[in-house]
Design a protein around this motif. Structure first.
Motif, PDB file in Angstrom:
ATOM      1  N   CYS A   1     117.561  41.994   3.729  1.00  0.00           N
ATOM      2  CA  CYS A   1     118.163  41.446   2.501  1.00  0.00           C
ATOM      3  C   CYS A   1     119.192  40.371   2.870  1.00  0.00           C
ATOM      4  O   CYS A   1     120.164  40.658   3.570  1.00  0.00           O
ATOM      5  CB  CYS A   1     118.823  42.538   1.672  1.00  0.00           C
ATOM      6  SG  CYS A   1     119.637  41.865   0.192  1.00  0.00           S
ATOM      7  N   PRO A   2     119.005  39.137   2.382  1.00  0.00           N
ATOM      8  CA  PRO A   2     119.912  38.049   2.777  1.00  0.00           C
ATOM      9  C   PRO A   2     121.312  38.169   2.188  1.00  0.00           C
ATOM     10  O   PRO A   2     122.233  37.503   2.657  1.00  0.00           O
ATOM     11  CB  PRO A   2     119.201  36.791   2.260  1.00  0.00           C
ATOM     12  CG  PRO A   2     118.346  37.265   1.131  1.00  0.00           C
ATOM     13  CD  PRO A   2     117.915  38.660   1.505  1.00  0.00           C
ATOM     14  N   VAL A   3     121.491  38.992   1.179  1.00  0.00           N
ATOM     15  CA  VAL A   3     122.804  39.108   0.530  1.00  0.00           C
ATOM     16  C   VAL A   3     123.368  40.527   0.574  1.00  0.00           C
ATOM     17  O   VAL A   3     124.300  40.862  -0.161  1.00  0.00           O
ATOM     18  CB  VAL A   3     122.753  38.575  -0.919  1.00  0.00           C
ATOM     19  CG1 VAL A   3     122.515  37.067  -0.931  1.00  0.00           C
ATOM     20  CG2 VAL A   3     121.667  39.273  -1.734  1.00  0.00           C
TER      21      VAL A   3
ATOM     22  N   VAL B   1     122.470  43.673  -0.293  1.00  0.00           N
ATOM     23  CA  VAL B   1     122.498  44.500  -1.501  1.00  0.00           C
ATOM     24  C   VAL B   1     122.598  45.991  -1.163  1.00  0.00           C
ATOM     25  O   VAL B   1     123.231  46.750  -1.887  1.00  0.00           O
ATOM     26  CB  VAL B   1     121.240  44.222  -2.365  1.00  0.00           C
ATOM     27  CG1 VAL B   1     120.993  45.338  -3.371  1.00  0.00           C
ATOM     28  CG2 VAL B   1     121.382  42.877  -3.073  1.00  0.00           C
ATOM     29  N   PHE B   2     122.005  46.392  -0.021  1.00  0.00           N
ATOM     30  CA  PHE B   2     121.834  47.828   0.257  1.00  0.00           C
ATOM     31  C   PHE B   2     122.910  48.384   1.177  1.00  0.00           C
ATOM     32  O   PHE B   2     123.400  47.700   2.074  1.00  0.00           O
ATOM     33  CB  PHE B   2     120.461  48.072   0.902  1.00  0.00           C
ATOM     34  CG  PHE B   2     119.311  47.568   0.074  1.00  0.00           C
ATOM     35  CD1 PHE B   2     118.806  48.320  -0.975  1.00  0.00           C
ATOM     36  CD2 PHE B   2     118.738  46.328   0.337  1.00  0.00           C
ATOM     37  CE1 PHE B   2     117.751  47.861  -1.746  1.00  0.00           C
ATOM     38  CE2 PHE B   2     117.671  45.859  -0.424  1.00  0.00           C
ATOM     39  CZ  PHE B   2     117.184  46.626  -1.468  1.00  0.00           C
TER      40      PHE B   2
ATOM     41  N   CYS C   1     121.789  40.424  -6.094  1.00  0.00           N
ATOM     42  CA  CYS C   1     120.392  40.120  -5.757  1.00  0.00           C
ATOM     43  C   CYS C   1     119.994  38.730  -6.224  1.00  0.00           C
ATOM     44  O   CYS C   1     120.312  38.323  -7.344  1.00  0.00           O
ATOM     45  CB  CYS C   1     119.492  41.171  -6.408  1.00  0.00           C
ATOM     46  SG  CYS C   1     117.725  40.865  -6.199  1.00  0.00           S
ATOM     47  N   ILE C   2     119.291  37.996  -5.332  1.00  0.00           N
ATOM     48  CA  ILE C   2     118.819  36.646  -5.653  1.00  0.00           C
ATOM     49  C   ILE C   2     117.303  36.618  -5.857  1.00  0.00           C
ATOM     50  O   ILE C   2     116.692  35.547  -5.858  1.00  0.00           O
ATOM     51  CB  ILE C   2     119.236  35.634  -4.560  1.00  0.00           C
ATOM     52  CG1 ILE C   2     118.721  36.067  -3.172  1.00  0.00           C
ATOM     53  CG2 ILE C   2     120.768  35.480  -4.523  1.00  0.00           C
ATOM     54  CD1 ILE C   2     118.903  35.006  -2.079  1.00  0.00           C
TER      55      ILE C   2
ATOM     56  N   CYS D   1     114.683  37.363  -4.082  1.00  0.00           N
ATOM     57  CA  CYS D   1     113.805  36.793  -3.055  1.00  0.00           C
ATOM     58  C   CYS D   1     112.572  37.655  -2.819  1.00  0.00           C
ATOM     59  O   CYS D   1     111.590  37.203  -2.242  1.00  0.00           O
ATOM     60  CB  CYS D   1     114.566  36.596  -1.751  1.00  0.00           C
ATOM     61  SG  CYS D   1     114.946  38.144  -0.877  1.00  0.00           S
ATOM     62  N   MET D   2     112.637  38.926  -3.220  1.00  0.00           N
ATOM     63  CA  MET D   2     111.534  39.883  -3.126  1.00  0.00           C
ATOM     64  C   MET D   2     111.210  40.346  -1.709  1.00  0.00           C
ATOM     65  O   MET D   2     110.239  41.066  -1.485  1.00  0.00           O
ATOM     66  CB  MET D   2     110.254  39.360  -3.806  1.00  0.00           C
ATOM     67  CG  MET D   2     110.457  38.902  -5.240  1.00  0.00           C
ATOM     68  SD  MET D   2     111.270  40.140  -6.292  1.00  0.00           S
ATOM     69  CE  MET D   2     109.869  41.057  -6.904  1.00  0.00           C
TER      70      MET D   2
ATOM     71  N   CYS E   1     112.707  42.567   0.182  1.00  0.00           N
ATOM     72  CA  CYS E   1     112.788  44.028   0.333  1.00  0.00           C
ATOM     73  C   CYS E   1     111.538  44.703  -0.213  1.00  0.00           C
ATOM     74  O   CYS E   1     111.027  45.661   0.379  1.00  0.00           O
ATOM     75  CB  CYS E   1     114.040  44.565  -0.345  1.00  0.00           C
ATOM     76  SG  CYS E   1     114.149  44.202  -2.109  1.00  0.00           S
TER      77      CYS E   1
HETATM   78 FE1  SF4 Z   1     117.941  41.549  -1.401  1.00  0.00          FE
HETATM   79 FE2  SF4 Z   1     115.643  42.514  -2.316  1.00  0.00          FE
HETATM   80 FE3  SF4 Z   1     117.235  41.142  -3.957  1.00  0.00          FE
HETATM   81 FE4  SF4 Z   1     115.949  39.870  -1.965  1.00  0.00          FE
HETATM   82  S1  SF4 Z   1     115.008  40.889  -3.746  1.00  0.00           S
HETATM   83  S2  SF4 Z   1     118.107  39.609  -2.559  1.00  0.00           S
HETATM   84  S3  SF4 Z   1     115.953  41.444  -0.358  1.00  0.00           S
HETATM   85  S4  SF4 Z   1     117.698  43.114  -2.998  1.00  0.00           S
END
Ligand code: SF4
Ligand code: F3S
Ligand code: ZN
Length: 103
Positions: free
Chosen positions: A55-57, A59-60, A83-84, A86-87, A89
């Motif tokens: 995850c680039p930001v 989140v987890f 979350c941006i 990006c999918m 995850c």
């Molecule tokens: Fe993080 Fe998943 Fe959101 Fe991408 S889609 S920013 S990997 S939580």
């Protein structure tokens, strides 16, 4: 895999660190789905960790889930508001435990 229609098929059982938990919840073996925009089915998660790594930001965050049959830690969507969409995850989870709803 996580039910993408969980918002229709489940009810909110409790709140965890500012996000919803969609039931049923019966600890320790049934933990439900954590989060709404970024949703993780704790009963499917095997603690692979790819979501945390990719995850680039960030989140987890790991949370302890002692005595759960699949794994004793889970990836909690603690910062789902960041979350941006990006999918990544969703793509990397080996057991399809994550649903992200870009709407
Ligand atoms: Fe993080 Fe998943 Fe959101 Fe991408 S889609 S920013 S990997 S939580
Ligand atoms: Fe769990 Fe899948 Fe992440 S198994 S730790 S939600 S990659
Ligand atoms: Zn949670």
């Amino acid at each position: 895999a996580i039910d993408p229609e969980f918002e229709e098929n489940r009810d909110i059982a409790e709140d965890h660190e500012g996000h919803s938990v969609w039931g049923p919840v019966e600890e320790p073996e049934t933990l439900g789905i954590h989060g709404t925009h970024v949703a993780v089915d704790f009963d499917i998660c095997i603690a692979d960790g790819a979501c945390l790594e990719d995850c680039p930001v960030d989140v987890f965050e790991w949370v302890d889930t002692p005595d759960h049959p699949e794994s004793e830690i889970k990836a909690d969507p603690a910062h789902e508001d960041q979350c941006i969409d990006c999918m990544l995850c969703v793509d990397v989870c080996p057991v399809d435990a994550i649903d992200v709803d870009p709407g």
